[in-house]
Design a protein around this motif. Structure first.
Motif, PDB file in Angstrom:
ATOM      1  N   LEU A  96       0.850  -1.192   0.000  1.00  0.00           N
ATOM      2  CA  LEU A  96       0.000   0.000   0.000  1.00  0.00           C
ATOM      3  C   LEU A  96       0.887   1.243   0.000  1.00  0.00           C
ATOM      4  CD1 LEU A  96      -2.707   1.499   0.265  1.00  0.00           C
ATOM      5  CD2 LEU A  96      -2.556   1.153   2.751  1.00  0.00           C
ATOM      6  N   HIS A  97       0.718   2.070  -1.026  1.00  0.00           N
ATOM      7  CA  HIS A  97       1.515   3.288  -1.158  1.00  0.00           C
ATOM      8  C   HIS A  97       0.562   4.479  -1.203  1.00  0.00           C
ATOM      9  CE1 HIS A  97       5.334   1.142  -1.971  1.00  0.00           C
ATOM     10  NE2 HIS A  97       4.497   0.214  -2.421  1.00  0.00           N
ATOM     11  N   ILE A  98       0.567   5.254  -0.132  1.00  0.00           N
ATOM     12  CA  ILE A  98      -0.351   6.385   0.007  1.00  0.00           C
ATOM     13  C   ILE A  98       0.363   7.669  -0.415  1.00  0.00           C
ATOM     14  CG2 ILE A  98      -1.796   7.690   1.612  1.00  0.00           C
ATOM     15  CD1 ILE A  98      -1.901   5.149   3.356  1.00  0.00           C
ATOM     16  N   ILE A  99      -0.243   8.374  -1.333  1.00  0.00           N
ATOM     17  CA  ILE A  99       0.348   9.613  -1.849  1.00  0.00           C
ATOM     18  C   ILE A  99      -0.546  10.788  -1.474  1.00  0.00           C
ATOM     19  CG2 ILE A  99       1.091  10.864  -3.902  1.00  0.00           C
ATOM     20  CD1 ILE A  99       1.529   8.175  -5.278  1.00  0.00           C
ATOM     21  N   VAL A 100       0.027  11.766  -0.795  1.00  0.00           N
ATOM     22  CA  VAL A 100      -0.708  12.985  -0.456  1.00  0.00           C
ATOM     23  C   VAL A 100      -0.573  13.948  -1.628  1.00  0.00           C
ATOM     24  CG1 VAL A 100      -0.949  14.887   1.181  1.00  0.00           C
ATOM     25  CG2 VAL A 100      -0.252  12.629   1.992  1.00  0.00           C
ATOM     26  N   ALA A 101      -1.606  13.987  -2.457  1.00  0.00           N
ATOM     27  CA  ALA A 101      -1.564  14.849  -3.643  1.00  0.00           C
ATOM     28  C   ALA A 101      -1.564  16.326  -3.249  1.00  0.00           C
ATOM     29  CB  ALA A 101      -2.751  14.543  -4.549  1.00  0.00           C
ATOM     30  N   THR A 102      -2.203  16.640  -2.143  1.00  0.00           N
ATOM     31  CA  THR A 102      -2.237  17.999  -1.608  1.00  0.00           C
ATOM     32  C   THR A 102      -2.701  17.937  -0.158  1.00  0.00           C
ATOM     33  OG1 THR A 102      -3.194  20.219  -1.833  1.00  0.00           O
ATOM     34  CG2 THR A 102      -4.594  18.358  -2.462  1.00  0.00           C
ATOM     35  N   LEU A 103      -2.262  18.891   0.626  1.00  0.00           N
ATOM     36  CA  LEU A 103      -2.769  18.997   1.996  1.00  0.00           C
ATOM     37  C   LEU A 103      -3.954  19.960   2.046  1.00  0.00           C
ATOM     38  CD1 LEU A 103      -2.065  17.810   4.778  1.00  0.00           C
ATOM     39  CD2 LEU A 103      -0.733  19.868   5.243  1.00  0.00           C
ATOM     40  N   ASN A 104      -4.244  20.599   0.938  1.00  0.00           N
ATOM     41  CA  ASN A 104      -5.351  21.552   0.874  1.00  0.00           C
ATOM     42  C   ASN A 104      -6.694  20.828   0.814  1.00  0.00           C
ATOM     43  OD1 ASN A 104      -3.815  24.018   0.765  1.00  0.00           O
ATOM     44  ND2 ASN A 104      -3.172  23.384  -1.292  1.00  0.00           N
ATOM     45  N   CYS A 105      -7.728  21.476   1.353  1.00  0.00           N
ATOM     46  CA  CYS A 105      -9.053  20.877   1.373  1.00  0.00           C
ATOM     47  C   CYS A 105     -10.110  21.976   1.347  1.00  0.00           C
ATOM     48  CB  CYS A 105      -9.229  20.002   2.624  1.00  0.00           C
ATOM     49  SG  CYS A 105     -10.737  19.007   2.614  1.00  0.00           S
ATOM     50  N   TYR A 111     -13.172  16.419  12.828  1.00  0.00           N
ATOM     51  CA  TYR A 111     -12.269  15.378  13.309  1.00  0.00           C
ATOM     52  C   TYR A 111     -11.074  15.171  12.368  1.00  0.00           C
ATOM     53  CZ  TYR A 111     -15.397  12.886  10.102  1.00  0.00           C
ATOM     54  OH  TYR A 111     -16.161  12.521   9.026  1.00  0.00           O
ATOM     55  N   CYS A 112     -10.766  16.162  11.539  1.00  0.00           N
ATOM     56  CA  CYS A 112      -9.683  16.007  10.567  1.00  0.00           C
ATOM     57  C   CYS A 112      -8.387  15.585  11.261  1.00  0.00           C
ATOM     58  CB  CYS A 112      -9.458  17.318   9.813  1.00  0.00           C
ATOM     59  SG  CYS A 112      -8.144  17.228   8.585  1.00  0.00           S
ATOM     60  N   GLN A 113      -7.853  14.445  10.827  1.00  0.00           N
ATOM     61  CA  GLN A 113      -6.628  13.923  11.454  1.00  0.00           C
ATOM     62  C   GLN A 113      -5.369  14.538  10.866  1.00  0.00           C
ATOM     63  OE1 GLN A 113      -7.002   9.380  11.979  1.00  0.00           O
ATOM     64  NE2 GLN A 113      -8.396   9.851  10.292  1.00  0.00           N
ATOM     65  N   VAL A 114      -5.468  15.053   9.631  1.00  0.00           N
ATOM     66  CA  VAL A 114      -4.269  15.466   8.913  1.00  0.00           C
ATOM     67  C   VAL A 114      -3.980  16.955   9.035  1.00  0.00           C
ATOM     68  CG1 VAL A 114      -4.569  13.578   7.271  1.00  0.00           C
ATOM     69  CG2 VAL A 114      -5.481  15.841   6.711  1.00  0.00           C
ATOM     70  N   ALA A 148       2.026  -7.003  -5.816  1.00  0.00           N
ATOM     71  CA  ALA A 148       0.736  -6.308  -5.870  1.00  0.00           C
ATOM     72  C   ALA A 148       0.903  -4.924  -5.266  1.00  0.00           C
ATOM     73  CB  ALA A 148      -0.327  -7.094  -5.108  1.00  0.00           C
ATOM     74  N   LEU A 149       0.513  -3.905  -6.001  1.00  0.00           N
ATOM     75  CA  LEU A 149       0.658  -2.519  -5.545  1.00  0.00           C
ATOM     76  C   LEU A 149      -0.696  -1.823  -5.561  1.00  0.00           C
ATOM     77  CD1 LEU A 149       3.826  -1.372  -7.558  1.00  0.00           C
ATOM     78  CD2 LEU A 149       3.749  -2.189  -5.188  1.00  0.00           C
ATOM     79  N   THR A 150      -1.018  -1.167  -4.465  1.00  0.00           N
ATOM     80  CA  THR A 150      -2.161  -0.268  -4.425  1.00  0.00           C
ATOM     81  C   THR A 150      -1.642   1.141  -4.198  1.00  0.00           C
ATOM     82  OG1 THR A 150      -3.683  -1.944  -3.571  1.00  0.00           O
ATOM     83  CG2 THR A 150      -4.290   0.361  -3.234  1.00  0.00           C
ATOM     84  N   ILE A 151      -1.928   2.032  -5.130  1.00  0.00           N
ATOM     85  CA  ILE A 151      -1.563   3.442  -4.985  1.00  0.00           C
ATOM     86  C   ILE A 151      -2.827   4.192  -4.590  1.00  0.00           C
ATOM     87  CG2 ILE A 151      -0.744   5.509  -6.161  1.00  0.00           C
ATOM     88  CD1 ILE A 151       1.002   3.736  -7.913  1.00  0.00           C
ATOM     89  N   GLU A 152      -2.792   4.780  -3.395  1.00  0.00           N
ATOM     90  CA  GLU A 152      -3.968   5.448  -2.838  1.00  0.00           C
ATOM     91  C   GLU A 152      -3.692   6.936  -2.723  1.00  0.00           C
ATOM     92  OE1 GLU A 152      -5.687   5.492   1.600  1.00  0.00           O
ATOM     93  OE2 GLU A 152      -6.078   3.592   0.573  1.00  0.00           O
ATOM     94  N   PHE A 153      -4.574   7.739  -3.292  1.00  0.00           N
ATOM     95  CA  PHE A 153      -4.416   9.199  -3.256  1.00  0.00           C
ATOM     96  C   PHE A 153      -5.239   9.777  -2.115  1.00  0.00           C
ATOM     97  CE2 PHE A 153      -3.772   7.875  -7.649  1.00  0.00           C
ATOM     98  CZ  PHE A 153      -2.550   8.458  -7.935  1.00  0.00           C
ATOM     99  N   GLN A 154      -4.553  10.558  -1.279  1.00  0.00           N
ATOM    100  CA  GLN A 154      -5.221  11.200  -0.159  1.00  0.00           C
ATOM    101  C   GLN A 154      -4.885  12.678  -0.139  1.00  0.00           C
ATOM    102  OE1 GLN A 154      -5.718   9.548   3.647  1.00  0.00           O
ATOM    103  NE2 GLN A 154      -5.466   7.426   3.030  1.00  0.00           N
ATOM    104  N   GLY A 155      -5.461  13.389   0.843  1.00  0.00           N
ATOM    105  CA  GLY A 155      -5.219  14.807   1.006  1.00  0.00           C
ATOM    106  C   GLY A 155      -5.112  15.144   2.481  1.00  0.00           C
ATOM    107  N   GLY A 156      -5.704  16.318   2.829  1.00  0.00           N
ATOM    108  CA  GLY A 156      -6.590  17.177   2.099  1.00  0.00           C
ATOM    109  C   GLY A 156      -7.617  16.479   1.218  1.00  0.00           C
ATOM    110  N   GLU A 157      -8.038  17.233   0.211  1.00  0.00           N
ATOM    111  CA  GLU A 157      -8.935  16.711  -0.812  1.00  0.00           C
ATOM    112  C   GLU A 157      -8.114  16.536  -2.088  1.00  0.00           C
ATOM    113  OE1 GLU A 157     -11.195  15.347  -3.455  1.00  0.00           O
ATOM    114  OE2 GLU A 157     -11.864  15.368  -1.370  1.00  0.00           O
ATOM    115  N   PRO A 158      -7.785  15.297  -2.451  1.00  0.00           N
ATOM    116  CA  PRO A 158      -6.841  15.067  -3.558  1.00  0.00           C
ATOM    117  C   PRO A 158      -7.294  15.611  -4.901  1.00  0.00           C
ATOM    118  CG  PRO A 158      -7.871  13.002  -2.823  1.00  0.00           C
ATOM    119  CD  PRO A 158      -8.208  14.044  -1.806  1.00  0.00           C
ATOM    120  N   LEU A 159      -8.607  15.712  -5.139  1.00  0.00           N
ATOM    121  CA  LEU A 159      -9.067  16.195  -6.447  1.00  0.00           C
ATOM    122  C   LEU A 159      -8.711  17.652  -6.688  1.00  0.00           C
ATOM    123  CD1 LEU A 159     -12.561  14.482  -6.918  1.00  0.00           C
ATOM    124  CD2 LEU A 159     -10.294  13.708  -7.646  1.00  0.00           C
TER     125      LEU A 159
END
Length: 496
Positions: A96-105, A111-114, A148-159
């Motif tokens: 599992l590879h989590i990528i923070v595309a942005t910290l902006n939201c 309850y935001c953890q980030v 097996a690789l899972t690339i997960e996009f997180q943020g903030g709001e990654p979009l």
């Protein structure tokens, strides 16, 4: 130490394999290192300890089948093979590879953890992942050994940083033409910035979407306010559209939803489940708050005791079981993960419930600024305690050989802790990041912590329910071990 050892194995039966036990109701629950379990009544338990069970008895054969007796070299070899299968995740590297595309939201969740930043604030762009760093992230991901690789996009709001997400997906697909790994993509999004173009792209590239739905409108908006729009309506608009698309095109659901339980949620266990059913979901994960980021700062307002959360959890699960009895299929994901540990040959590899935990050796977190942390929680502390390095200058090999990673692994091995005496040890795990955040020490004794007490209560509930054949059969439908027949809310569609 001898007293502790006797508590775990009080047996004079020299054929007994190492086991743990606990009195649960009017029976004894026994578990062993491969995760097998069984219940014995007091007489059977005593006879087992004394080694006086008859070899042709049903109880003896059950103990033999479940791996509680070492009556031959073959049986011991089988246990070794089974143990290795259950711990296969130790040999595979980060999957599992989590990528923070942005910290902006664009949301301001209570309850935001980030500790996300509001995307319209001055200087917000500095919290976006740039292209050169993103390229290094992808190249490093493919240096790992996992097939097996899972690339997960997180943020903030990654979009908010959609162009970078597209770049990463297409570059990863390009590299994978040579690597030929099992490659999956997931975007964790509030869906408020979704549009037809993005959704069409997600369809084309087989990208899974995960959103948050905290319950009915008044509750969702209370937990997840958005300064610009009604967050519930923004999220559920796209939930409806995606669900409608799923029904038309495939039987594989590409959208899942997560629930974070705040104090605001505790009064509404049934209403929350009904909301998930309303939008066509067949499961929910009842997750407590993590005391990290804004969630920790706001805990006096939005938090609760272990007992308060477990009461909510129990009411919710009791309701879910009743729904299943009425032929409405719905499951609780946390229980399903534990059931997989009980009944499947391989571990589901849920990072929080394994020993050692998945931090660093099961998952990696790539922050927007190039920093690499052991896990998603590791970046939420707001400091570099769980930092492994920086993608801009450190190789995969260097990241994986840091003292910080070794410390986290050592701190999360249950055999090193008081947890080793617990009957539920084969199914549990601990989080060094949470321990450090709450108590200032990686090696905090787990006994009587919120995490420990909650999981004991959950395990007690599950194993009590497993003694009821009807509930056991319901549980087994949740993990595919029993057929899904006559459920009113399930609709099957042919794949195209």
């Amino acid at each position: 130490m001898s007293r502790m050892f006797k508590k775990i194995i009080p047996s004079i039966n020299n054929q007994a394999v190492f086991f743990r036990y606990q009195k649960l109701g009017n029976k004894y629950l026994l578990t062993n290192i491969t995760g097998d379990y069984l219940f014995l009544n007091p007489k059977e338990f005593d006879n087992f300890l004394q080694g006086t069970l008859k070899e042709n008895s049903k109880t003896y054969k059950l103990l033999q089948t479940k791996g509680f007796l070492k009556d031959s070299l073959n049986s011991l070899a089988d246990l070794v093979i089974k143990y290795r299968q259950k711990h296969q995740f130790l040999y595979e590297g980060p999957s599992l590879h989590i990528i923070v595309a942005t910290l902006n939201c664009n949301y301001r969740c209570v309850y935001c953890q980030v500790s996300s930043r509001y995307y319209k604030e001055k200087g917000a762009k500095k919290f976006d992942l740039d292209k050169s760093t993103a390229k290094k992230v992808v190249e490093t991901i493919f240096e790992g050994p996992s097939k097996a690789l899972t690339i997960e996009f997180q943020g903030g709001e990654p979009l908010i940083n959609w162009p970078i997400i597209k770049f990463i997906i297409e570059y990863a697909e390009k590299l994978n033409k040579k690597s030929k790994k099992e490659l999956l993509f997931t975007i964790v999004t509030n869906l408020s910035l979704m549009n037809k173009e993005i959704f069409k792209y997600c369809r084309k590239h087989n990208i899974s979407l995960c959103t948050s739905l905290d319950g009915p409108e008044y509750l969702h908006n209370l937990n997840r306010p958005c300064p610009e729009k009604d967050s519930y309506k923004a999220t559920t608009y796209w939930i409806k559209k995606i669900k409608d698309d799923e029904k038309k095109k495939t039987d594989v659901y590409r959208l899942s939803a997560l629930l974070t339980v705040s104090r605001n949620s505790l009064k509404y266990p049934k209403e929350i489940i009904d909301e998930y059913l309303k939008y066509g979901f067949t499961g929910v994960h009842l997750r407590p708050l993590s005391q990290l980021g804004f969630s920790q700062a706001n805990f006096d307002t939005i938090g609760y005791s272990e007992k308060e959360f477990f009461d909510f959890w129990k009411q919710s699960v009791d309701y879910i079981i009743d729904l299943n009895k009425k032929k409405i299929f719905f499951y609780e994901r946390g229980i399903a993960i534990i059931l997989q540990k009980l009944f499947m040959k391989t571990d589901p590899n849920f990072m929080d419930l394994r020993s050692p935990c998945g931090a660093g050796i099961g998952q990696l977190l790539y922050n927007y600024d190039g920093k690499v942390y052991t896990c998603d929680e590791g970046r939420m502390l707001g400091n570099d305690t769980f930092l492994l390095g920086n993608i801009r200058k450190d190789s995969y090999q260097k990241l994986m050989s840091t003292p910080n990673l070794r410390a986290v692994c050592q701190a999360s091995i249950l055999e090193n802790t008081q947890c080793d005496t617990c009957v539920y040890q084969p199914y549990c795990g601990l989080c060094p990041v949470s321990n450090y955040a709450l108590y200032g020490d990686l090696f905090t004794p787990q006994i009587n912590t919120f995490w420990c007490q909650l999981h004991k209560d959950i395990f007690n509930y599950i194993f009590t329910k497993l003694q009821n054949p009807q509930t056991e059969n319901i549980f087994k439908t949740w993990i595919g071990l029993k057929p899904l027949r006559n459920f009113k809310n399930l609709h099957y569609h042919k794949k195209k």
